[in-house]
Design a protein around this motif. Structure first.
Motif, PDB file in Angstrom:
ATOM      1  N   MET A  95      -9.447  13.197  -7.058  1.00  0.00           N
ATOM      2  CA  MET A  95      -8.682  12.143  -7.707  1.00  0.00           C
ATOM      3  C   MET A  95      -8.758  10.881  -6.856  1.00  0.00           C
ATOM      4  O   MET A  95      -8.451  10.922  -5.659  1.00  0.00           O
ATOM      5  N   PRO A  96      -9.189   9.763  -7.417  1.00  0.00           N
ATOM      6  CA  PRO A  96      -9.297   8.533  -6.628  1.00  0.00           C
ATOM      7  C   PRO A  96      -7.923   7.993  -6.239  1.00  0.00           C
ATOM      8  O   PRO A  96      -6.948   8.131  -6.988  1.00  0.00           O
ATOM      9  N   LEU A  97      -7.854   7.402  -5.067  1.00  0.00           N
ATOM     10  CA  LEU A  97      -6.646   6.720  -4.623  1.00  0.00           C
ATOM     11  C   LEU A  97      -6.830   5.233  -4.901  1.00  0.00           C
ATOM     12  O   LEU A  97      -7.524   4.523  -4.166  1.00  0.00           O
ATOM     13  N   ARG A  98      -6.220   4.787  -5.949  1.00  0.00           N
ATOM     14  CA  ARG A  98      -6.410   3.402  -6.385  1.00  0.00           C
ATOM     15  C   ARG A  98      -5.604   2.415  -5.551  1.00  0.00           C
ATOM     16  O   ARG A  98      -6.007   1.261  -5.393  1.00  0.00           O
ATOM     17  N   GLU A  99      -4.423   2.846  -5.093  1.00  0.00           N
ATOM     18  CA  GLU A  99      -3.508   1.942  -4.407  1.00  0.00           C
ATOM     19  C   GLU A  99      -3.053   2.557  -3.093  1.00  0.00           C
ATOM     20  O   GLU A  99      -2.981   3.783  -2.947  1.00  0.00           O
ATOM     21  N   GLU A 100      -2.702   1.698  -2.150  1.00  0.00           N
ATOM     22  CA  GLU A 100      -2.309   2.160  -0.825  1.00  0.00           C
ATOM     23  C   GLU A 100      -1.072   3.048  -0.883  1.00  0.00           C
ATOM     24  O   GLU A 100      -0.930   3.997  -0.098  1.00  0.00           O
ATOM     25  N   ARG A 101      -0.166   2.777  -1.832  1.00  0.00           N
ATOM     26  CA  ARG A 101       1.070   3.553  -1.906  1.00  0.00           C
ATOM     27  C   ARG A 101       0.816   5.024  -2.242  1.00  0.00           C
ATOM     28  O   ARG A 101       1.678   5.868  -1.997  1.00  0.00           O
ATOM     29  N   PHE A 102      -0.370   5.354  -2.764  1.00  0.00           N
ATOM     30  CA  PHE A 102      -0.670   6.737  -3.095  1.00  0.00           C
ATOM     31  C   PHE A 102      -1.085   7.557  -1.869  1.00  0.00           C
ATOM     32  O   PHE A 102      -1.143   8.778  -1.938  1.00  0.00           O
ATOM     33  N   ILE A 103      -1.363   6.872  -0.760  1.00  0.00           N
ATOM     34  CA  ILE A 103      -1.797   7.596   0.439  1.00  0.00           C
ATOM     35  C   ILE A 103      -0.688   8.496   0.960  1.00  0.00           C
ATOM     36  O   ILE A 103      -0.911   9.668   1.292  1.00  0.00           O
ATOM     37  N   ALA A 104       0.518   7.969   1.055  1.00  0.00           N
ATOM     38  CA  ALA A 104       1.645   8.764   1.542  1.00  0.00           C
ATOM     39  C   ALA A 104       1.912   9.947   0.618  1.00  0.00           C
ATOM     40  O   ALA A 104       2.229  11.057   1.081  1.00  0.00           O
TER      41      ALA A 104
END
Length: 374
Positions: A95-104
């Motif tokens: 699943m791609p991480l589109r935004e930085e907030r999804f890293i956490a």
């Protein structure tokens, strides 16, 4: 008149796996389908076996984990018994991480996988292959869960059907309807003559719901139409399933890629693709470069069963001796059918403690909710 222990209405993945599990437990089985094997929702081309996200752990997620963990061995045994392939491969889901907030969030789920996936499978952040995921959609990399797998649905169903038909205690009848009246006399008219049974299981997908309404006066579920496309294209070696924003891209070992799917609560033609429901296609093209020049070689539409919740409905129909229901499991049926079938066989043979079902799967829970909502 010949008699079987178990008659099953519906030869999709739930019905066929129930038949297989019953035969393995020494029961005699006859399975019926009003059309042909896999012509309903089970015959869709995706075959994605994707686990629930490993957070807020519960009995349902544990059951699905147990099912997905053992499915590889189940498929190997089925292939050895029938000589047919199933298309199984534990390829993972990316699943791609589109935004930085999804890293956490990805890191939190990685900890959840360590805690609940027994240390055998992971939910890890990584850099994806740009030939498989467009880097413009994976600006912060991607996450890969290594528990996810794929099957080739039509191949899997063919192997299950062969196992049942070839078994000395199994019978398979296509284009044979099981009328509601069969529950009264416990007999079904077949091309070979009348056949009696001790137990009848409704495993006819969403069509089980109006049948149940005719018995208990409440319709405990509905159907949700889905669509998918198949393209002729070879994915990169060891390419995982892609998932993003409701869109699935599933690479199969036969040199095709399946793409889906839509969800429609209203439709006019169950099996004809709706031109307005291809909204996921543009998402798929943006996500996966391998699709962009690939010819479309097939389109599919079908209606998936959805009980009062998205959970499967499994167990006895109250006040109906010998009548059972085995349907639902919206979007997870393919991956849990073998374990759910085993659990139902254990119920029918009074070995309920052998394979426990989550409370939310039990038929009485669904039917009580349906009565409360009516």
């Amino acid at each position: 008149m010949p008699t079987v222990d178990l008659a099953i209405a519906g030869a999709g993945v739930f019905g066929l796996q129930l038949a297989r599990q019953a035969l393995l437990q020494g029961l005699s089985v006859a399975i019926f389908d009003a059309r042909r094997v896999g012509e309903g929702a089970s015959g869709g081309p995706l075959g994605a076996l994707m686990p629930h996200i490993p957070d807020r752990w519960n009995a349902k997620k544990q059951f699905q984990f147990d099912a997905l963990r053992e499915l590889e061995g189940e498929c190997l045994a089925l292939e050895e018994a029938t000589g047919l392939g199933t298309g199984y491969g534990r390829v993972g889901r990316m699943m791609p991480l589109r935004e930085e907030r999804f890293i956490a969030l990805a890191e939190e789920r990685a900890h959840g996988a360590q805690a609940h996936w027994e240390g055998k499978f992971a939910f890890n952040r990584m850099e994806p292959d740009p030939n498989w995921i467009d880097p413009r959609l994976a600006t912060h990399g991607a996450v890969l869960d290594t528990l996810a797998a794929r099957l080739h649905p039509s191949s899997y169903l063919s192997a299950l059907a062969k196992f049942v038909a070839d078994h000395p205690n199994g019978r398979l009848y296509e284009r044979t309807e099981v009328p509601l009246a069969a529950t009264e006399g416990r007999r079904i008219e077949t091309a070979d003559g009348p056949l009696s049974f001790a137990h009848l299981v409704l495993a006819a997908g969403y069509q089980s719901f109006p049948w149940l309404k005719g018995i208990i006066e409440v319709e405990p579920g509905t159907g949700v139409k889905g669509q998918a496309r198949v393209v002729k294209a070879a994915a990169p070696a060891e390419a995982p399933i892609l998932y993003d924003d409701g869109c699935y891209v599933v690479p199969h070992a036969n040199g095709t890629i399946a793409v889906g799917s839509s969800s429609q609560k209203q439709w006019t033609d169950e099996r004809a693709p709706d031109p307005e429901a291809w909204t996921f296609w543009d998402k798929a093209l943006a996500l996966c470069p391998a699709l962009r020049e690939a010819p479309i070689i097939g389109e599919w539409a079908g209606v998936r069963p959805r009980a009062m919740s998205a959970d499967p409905m499994i167990g006895p129909v109250p006040d109906q001796d010998g009548l059972w229901v085995f349907t639902g499991g919206f979007k997870i049926s393919l991956g849990i059918a073998h374990l759910a079938g085993r659990a139902l066989v254990h119920q029918i043979t009074s070995l309920d403690e052998q394979t426990a079902l989550p409370e939310s799967f039990r038929a009485e829970v669904h039917l009580a909710a349906a009565r409360s909502a009516s």
